[in-house]
Write an enzyme that holds these catalytic residues in place. Sequence first.
Site: not given
Ligand code: 5GP
Ligand code: ZN
Length: 122
Positions: A8, A47, A86, A92, A94, A99
């Site tokens: 993770c 988590h 998300n 959306g 990822t 978070h």
């Molecule tokens: P989700 O798409 O899951 O709602 O948001 C995941 C967020 O994590 C995305 O906005 C992406 O830019 C951010 N993200 C992905 N990998 C990393 C990383 O290694 N470091 C940081 N600070 N943000 C990340």
């Molecule tokens: Zn985690």
Amino acid sequence: MPSPPDDCLFCSIVRQGTYVRKANGFVAIEDINPHAEVHLLIIPERHVDSFREISEFPAREAKRMLEFVADTARQAGLTDYRVQVNVGASAGQTVFHLHWHVLGGRTSADMPTKTETAVEVM
Ligand code: 5GP
Ligand code: ZN
């Protein structure tokens, strides 16, 4: 409660300690790919895969998490901002560790591109 997956990303960021703010089991980091002038991610150290599992947080911890979201936005100088979660890949998500996105200031649509801000050297 199932243990978090070994790979993770956000568990490993929490372990590394590279955050802008930390308190009470929560951390705030800057999004690596900001969609606004201020784009922070609020991550619980505990988590859970997504917001669907919110009931795994005791009520007091869930309240503290929301307060941490609001306090982090305030400390970032924001009065007006968006909070986004998300939930699920087709919505959306990822990274499958709960978070909260905090987005404030100009959005990426209003922000100059890298080309527009590049300094002419020749
Ligand atoms: P989700 O798409 O899951 O709602 O948001 C995941 C967020 O994590 C995305 O906005 C992406 O830019 C951010 N993200 C992905 N990998 C990393 C990383 O290694 N470091 C940081 N600070 N943000 C990340
Ligand atoms: Zn985690």
